[in-house]
Design a protein around this motif. Structure first.
Motif, PDB file in Angstrom:
ATOM      1  N   PHE A  25      -4.278  10.103   5.527  1.00  0.00           N
ATOM      2  CA  PHE A  25      -3.681   9.610   6.770  1.00  0.00           C
ATOM      3  C   PHE A  25      -2.410  10.401   7.099  1.00  0.00           C
ATOM      4  O   PHE A  25      -1.294   9.882   6.985  1.00  0.00           O
ATOM      5  CB  PHE A  25      -3.365   8.124   6.644  1.00  0.00           C
ATOM      6  N   PRO A  26      -2.542  11.658   7.497  1.00  0.00           N
ATOM      7  CA  PRO A  26      -1.347  12.481   7.733  1.00  0.00           C
ATOM      8  C   PRO A  26      -0.425  11.929   8.809  1.00  0.00           C
ATOM      9  O   PRO A  26       0.802  12.081   8.715  1.00  0.00           O
ATOM     10  CB  PRO A  26      -1.924  13.847   8.130  1.00  0.00           C
ATOM     11  N   ASP A  27      -0.976  11.297   9.850  1.00  0.00           N
ATOM     12  CA  ASP A  27      -0.121  10.737  10.895  1.00  0.00           C
ATOM     13  C   ASP A  27       0.757   9.612  10.354  1.00  0.00           C
ATOM     14  O   ASP A  27       1.915   9.466  10.763  1.00  0.00           O
ATOM     15  CB  ASP A  27      -0.966  10.205  12.057  1.00  0.00           C
ATOM     16  N   LEU A  28       0.219   8.831   9.431  1.00  0.00           N
ATOM     17  CA  LEU A  28       1.002   7.749   8.838  1.00  0.00           C
ATOM     18  C   LEU A  28       2.093   8.320   7.937  1.00  0.00           C
ATOM     19  O   LEU A  28       3.217   7.808   7.904  1.00  0.00           O
ATOM     20  CB  LEU A  28       0.086   6.809   8.057  1.00  0.00           C
ATOM     21  N   THR A  63      -1.641  -3.426  -3.784  1.00  0.00           N
ATOM     22  CA  THR A  63      -2.396  -2.183  -3.684  1.00  0.00           C
ATOM     23  C   THR A  63      -3.858  -2.447  -3.318  1.00  0.00           C
ATOM     24  O   THR A  63      -4.371  -3.554  -3.503  1.00  0.00           O
ATOM     25  CB  THR A  63      -2.329  -1.408  -5.010  1.00  0.00           C
ATOM     26  N   ALA A  64      -4.496  -1.400  -2.803  1.00  0.00           N
ATOM     27  CA  ALA A  64      -5.898  -1.485  -2.394  1.00  0.00           C
ATOM     28  C   ALA A  64      -6.707  -0.430  -3.119  1.00  0.00           C
ATOM     29  O   ALA A  64      -6.210   0.649  -3.428  1.00  0.00           O
ATOM     30  CB  ALA A  64      -6.020  -1.284  -0.885  1.00  0.00           C
ATOM     31  N   ALA A  65      -7.965  -0.755  -3.395  1.00  0.00           N
ATOM     32  CA  ALA A  65      -8.857   0.191  -4.065  1.00  0.00           C
ATOM     33  C   ALA A  65     -10.298  -0.212  -3.792  1.00  0.00           C
ATOM     34  O   ALA A  65     -10.566  -1.323  -3.314  1.00  0.00           O
ATOM     35  CB  ALA A  65      -8.592   0.213  -5.570  1.00  0.00           C
ATOM     36  N   PHE A  66     -11.200   0.690  -4.084  1.00  0.00           N
ATOM     37  CA  PHE A  66     -12.634   0.405  -4.060  1.00  0.00           C
ATOM     38  C   PHE A  66     -13.233   0.776  -5.411  1.00  0.00           C
ATOM     39  O   PHE A  66     -12.801   1.743  -6.041  1.00  0.00           O
ATOM     40  CB  PHE A  66     -13.352   1.231  -2.983  1.00  0.00           C
ATOM     41  N   ARG A  67     -14.198  -0.006  -5.866  1.00  0.00           N
ATOM     42  CA  ARG A  67     -15.011   0.416  -7.008  1.00  0.00           C
ATOM     43  C   ARG A  67     -16.020   1.458  -6.529  1.00  0.00           C
ATOM     44  O   ARG A  67     -16.419   1.461  -5.367  1.00  0.00           O
ATOM     45  CB  ARG A  67     -15.762  -0.779  -7.597  1.00  0.00           C
ATOM     46  N   ALA A 124     -15.508   9.081  -2.398  1.00  0.00           N
ATOM     47  CA  ALA A 124     -14.452   9.096  -3.413  1.00  0.00           C
ATOM     48  C   ALA A 124     -13.160   8.458  -2.923  1.00  0.00           C
ATOM     49  O   ALA A 124     -12.157   8.473  -3.636  1.00  0.00           O
ATOM     50  CB  ALA A 124     -14.172  10.532  -3.851  1.00  0.00           C
ATOM     51  N   HIS A 125     -13.177   7.856  -1.729  1.00  0.00           N
ATOM     52  CA  HIS A 125     -11.938   7.337  -1.146  1.00  0.00           C
ATOM     53  C   HIS A 125     -11.362   6.178  -1.961  1.00  0.00           C
ATOM     54  O   HIS A 125     -12.028   5.172  -2.180  1.00  0.00           O
ATOM     55  CB  HIS A 125     -12.176   6.875   0.297  1.00  0.00           C
ATOM     56  N   MET A 126     -10.123   6.315  -2.425  1.00  0.00           N
ATOM     57  CA  MET A 126      -9.348   5.249  -3.061  1.00  0.00           C
ATOM     58  C   MET A 126     -10.128   4.529  -4.156  1.00  0.00           C
ATOM     59  O   MET A 126     -10.194   3.296  -4.200  1.00  0.00           O
ATOM     60  CB  MET A 126      -8.864   4.237  -2.006  1.00  0.00           C
ATOM     61  N   LEU A 127     -10.732   5.296  -5.050  1.00  0.00           N
ATOM     62  CA  LEU A 127     -11.508   4.689  -6.121  1.00  0.00           C
ATOM     63  C   LEU A 127     -10.585   4.118  -7.193  1.00  0.00           C
ATOM     64  O   LEU A 127      -9.618   4.772  -7.618  1.00  0.00           O
ATOM     65  CB  LEU A 127     -12.451   5.709  -6.755  1.00  0.00           C
ATOM     66  N   ASP A 128     -10.900   2.906  -7.624  1.00  0.00           N
ATOM     67  CA  ASP A 128     -10.137   2.257  -8.680  1.00  0.00           C
ATOM     68  C   ASP A 128     -10.092   3.161  -9.911  1.00  0.00           C
ATOM     69  O   ASP A 128     -11.103   3.735 -10.314  1.00  0.00           O
ATOM     70  CB  ASP A 128     -10.799   0.919  -9.028  1.00  0.00           C
ATOM     71  N   GLY A 129      -8.902   3.305 -10.482  1.00  0.00           N
ATOM     72  CA  GLY A 129      -8.749   4.119 -11.674  1.00  0.00           C
ATOM     73  C   GLY A 129      -8.439   5.578 -11.416  1.00  0.00           C
ATOM     74  O   GLY A 129      -8.243   6.337 -12.370  1.00  0.00           O
ATOM     75  N   THR A 130      -8.384   5.990 -10.154  1.00  0.00           N
ATOM     76  CA  THR A 130      -8.063   7.379  -9.827  1.00  0.00           C
ATOM     77  C   THR A 130      -6.607   7.483  -9.384  1.00  0.00           C
ATOM     78  O   THR A 130      -5.985   6.497  -8.996  1.00  0.00           O
ATOM     79  CB  THR A 130      -8.977   7.915  -8.712  1.00  0.00           C
ATOM     80  N   PRO A 131      -6.039   8.701  -9.401  1.00  0.00           N
ATOM     81  CA  PRO A 131      -4.638   8.865  -8.998  1.00  0.00           C
ATOM     82  C   PRO A 131      -4.335   8.395  -7.575  1.00  0.00           C
ATOM     83  O   PRO A 131      -3.199   8.005  -7.282  1.00  0.00           O
ATOM     84  CB  PRO A 131      -4.409  10.372  -9.145  1.00  0.00           C
ATOM     85  N   GLU A 138       0.790  -1.237   0.000  1.00  0.00           N
ATOM     86  CA  GLU A 138       0.000   0.000   0.000  1.00  0.00           C
ATOM     87  C   GLU A 138       0.822   1.287   0.000  1.00  0.00           C
ATOM     88  O   GLU A 138       0.423   2.279   0.616  1.00  0.00           O
ATOM     89  CB  GLU A 138      -0.982   0.005   1.169  1.00  0.00           C
ATOM     90  N   MET A 139       1.938   1.286  -0.704  1.00  0.00           N
ATOM     91  CA  MET A 139       2.704   2.529  -0.849  1.00  0.00           C
ATOM     92  C   MET A 139       2.103   3.323  -2.007  1.00  0.00           C
ATOM     93  O   MET A 139       2.685   3.481  -3.073  1.00  0.00           O
ATOM     94  CB  MET A 139       4.181   2.221  -1.046  1.00  0.00           C
ATOM     95  N   GLN A 140       0.903   3.838  -1.752  1.00  0.00           N
ATOM     96  CA  GLN A 140       0.080   4.487  -2.762  1.00  0.00           C
ATOM     97  C   GLN A 140      -0.101   5.964  -2.447  1.00  0.00           C
ATOM     98  O   GLN A 140      -0.010   6.391  -1.286  1.00  0.00           O
ATOM     99  CB  GLN A 140      -1.288   3.800  -2.839  1.00  0.00           C
ATOM    100  N   ARG A 141      -0.402   6.729  -3.487  1.00  0.00           N
ATOM    101  CA  ARG A 141      -0.525   8.179  -3.315  1.00  0.00           C
ATOM    102  C   ARG A 141      -1.619   8.550  -2.317  1.00  0.00           C
ATOM    103  O   ARG A 141      -1.490   9.516  -1.571  1.00  0.00           O
ATOM    104  CB  ARG A 141      -0.785   8.838  -4.667  1.00  0.00           C
ATOM    105  N   GLY A 142      -2.716   7.782  -2.279  1.00  0.00           N
ATOM    106  CA  GLY A 142      -3.813   8.078  -1.368  1.00  0.00           C
ATOM    107  C   GLY A 142      -3.624   7.537   0.028  1.00  0.00           C
ATOM    108  O   GLY A 142      -4.457   7.769   0.911  1.00  0.00           O
ATOM    109  N   VAL A 143      -2.515   6.813   0.251  1.00  0.00           N
ATOM    110  CA  VAL A 143      -2.225   6.264   1.581  1.00  0.00           C
ATOM    111  C   VAL A 143      -1.076   7.021   2.229  1.00  0.00           C
ATOM    112  O   VAL A 143      -1.208   7.532   3.347  1.00  0.00           O
ATOM    113  CB  VAL A 143      -1.914   4.758   1.504  1.00  0.00           C
ATOM    114  N   VAL A 144       0.064   7.115   1.540  1.00  0.00           N
ATOM    115  CA  VAL A 144       1.236   7.775   2.129  1.00  0.00           C
ATOM    116  C   VAL A 144       1.822   8.834   1.202  1.00  0.00           C
ATOM    117  O   VAL A 144       2.948   9.282   1.409  1.00  0.00           O
ATOM    118  CB  VAL A 144       2.324   6.745   2.515  1.00  0.00           C
ATOM    119  N   GLY A 145       1.085   9.237   0.194  1.00  0.00           N
ATOM    120  CA  GLY A 145       1.594  10.197  -0.776  1.00  0.00           C
ATOM    121  C   GLY A 145       0.862  11.524  -0.744  1.00  0.00           C
ATOM    122  O   GLY A 145       0.252  11.908   0.261  1.00  0.00           O
TER     123      GLY A 145
END
Length: 201
Positions: free
Chosen positions: A22-25, A56-60, A82-89, A10-17
């Protein structure tokens, strides 16, 4: 012959980018140099011919394939439609960790990269029997990865300065009291040195 793969959790833009929720993470990753340490591990792995798999993780948008009401954390995440939608940055791997030759294993449900995905079959098709874990988090994803990998018969190594969790004292306790029971622990520098020496032979 024992073949190793690196699993990047999960080293993804919406997780740690740049698109994180998740600012604390992110702060924990910065304080431990998780991104540069992970980058160093991945560069050495590729040079040594070790496969890299981004888990990686995503939601439809319609949530198909995801159980959305069985876990308080997921329920809270999905307050944002809109959280972690598949196909989004947001679901993209961090640019500094991506490489065209890397593999990706995407999941729509749960916290482990093995459940409901083809990751196990992918690793077995590559002849992999040992995995190296980097990424986030020590709260959920890394312990889940390690436990399921062990249950499936893999040897596991966790790179202690390429993983993070919150709060920091809890992350340290997980490494000491949980990860130590499941996996070998090493540092990015030691792993890079080992793979570099192997590639030079």
């Amino acid at each position: 012959m024992d073949r190793t793969a690196v699993l990047v959790m999960e080293m993804q833009r919406g997780v740690v980018g740049d698109l994180t929720k998740f600012p604390d993470l992110v702060t924990a990753c910065r304080s431990r140099d998780v991104v540069p340490n992970t980058a160093a591990v991945l560069e050495a792995a590729r040079a040594a011919g070790v496969p890299v798999v981004h888990c990686t993780a995503a939601f439809r948008a319609d949530r198909a394939g995801s159980h959305t009401g069985n876990c308080p954390f997921i329920v809270s995440l999905l307050d944002d439609p809109a959280h972690m939608l598949d196909g989004t940055p947001a679901v993209e791997v961090l640019p500094e960790l991506r490489h065209p030759g890397d593999l990706e294993s995407r999941r729509l449900h749960g916290f482990s990269p093995f459940t409901g995905t083809s990751l196990d079959m992918t690793l077995r098709s590559l002849g992999v029997s040992s995995v190296v874990a980097v990424g986030v988090s020590l709260n959920l994803g890394i312990p889940g990865l390690a436990l399921e990998a062990v249950n499936l018969g893999y040897r596991v190594t966790v790179v202690t300065d390429a993983v993070a969790g919150v709060p920091e004292e809890y992350a340290r306790a997980v490494l000491r009291h949980t990860i130590s029971l499941l996996a070998t622990r090493t540092t990015a520098a030691r792993l890079v040195e080992r793979w570099t020496e192997g590639a030079d032979r």
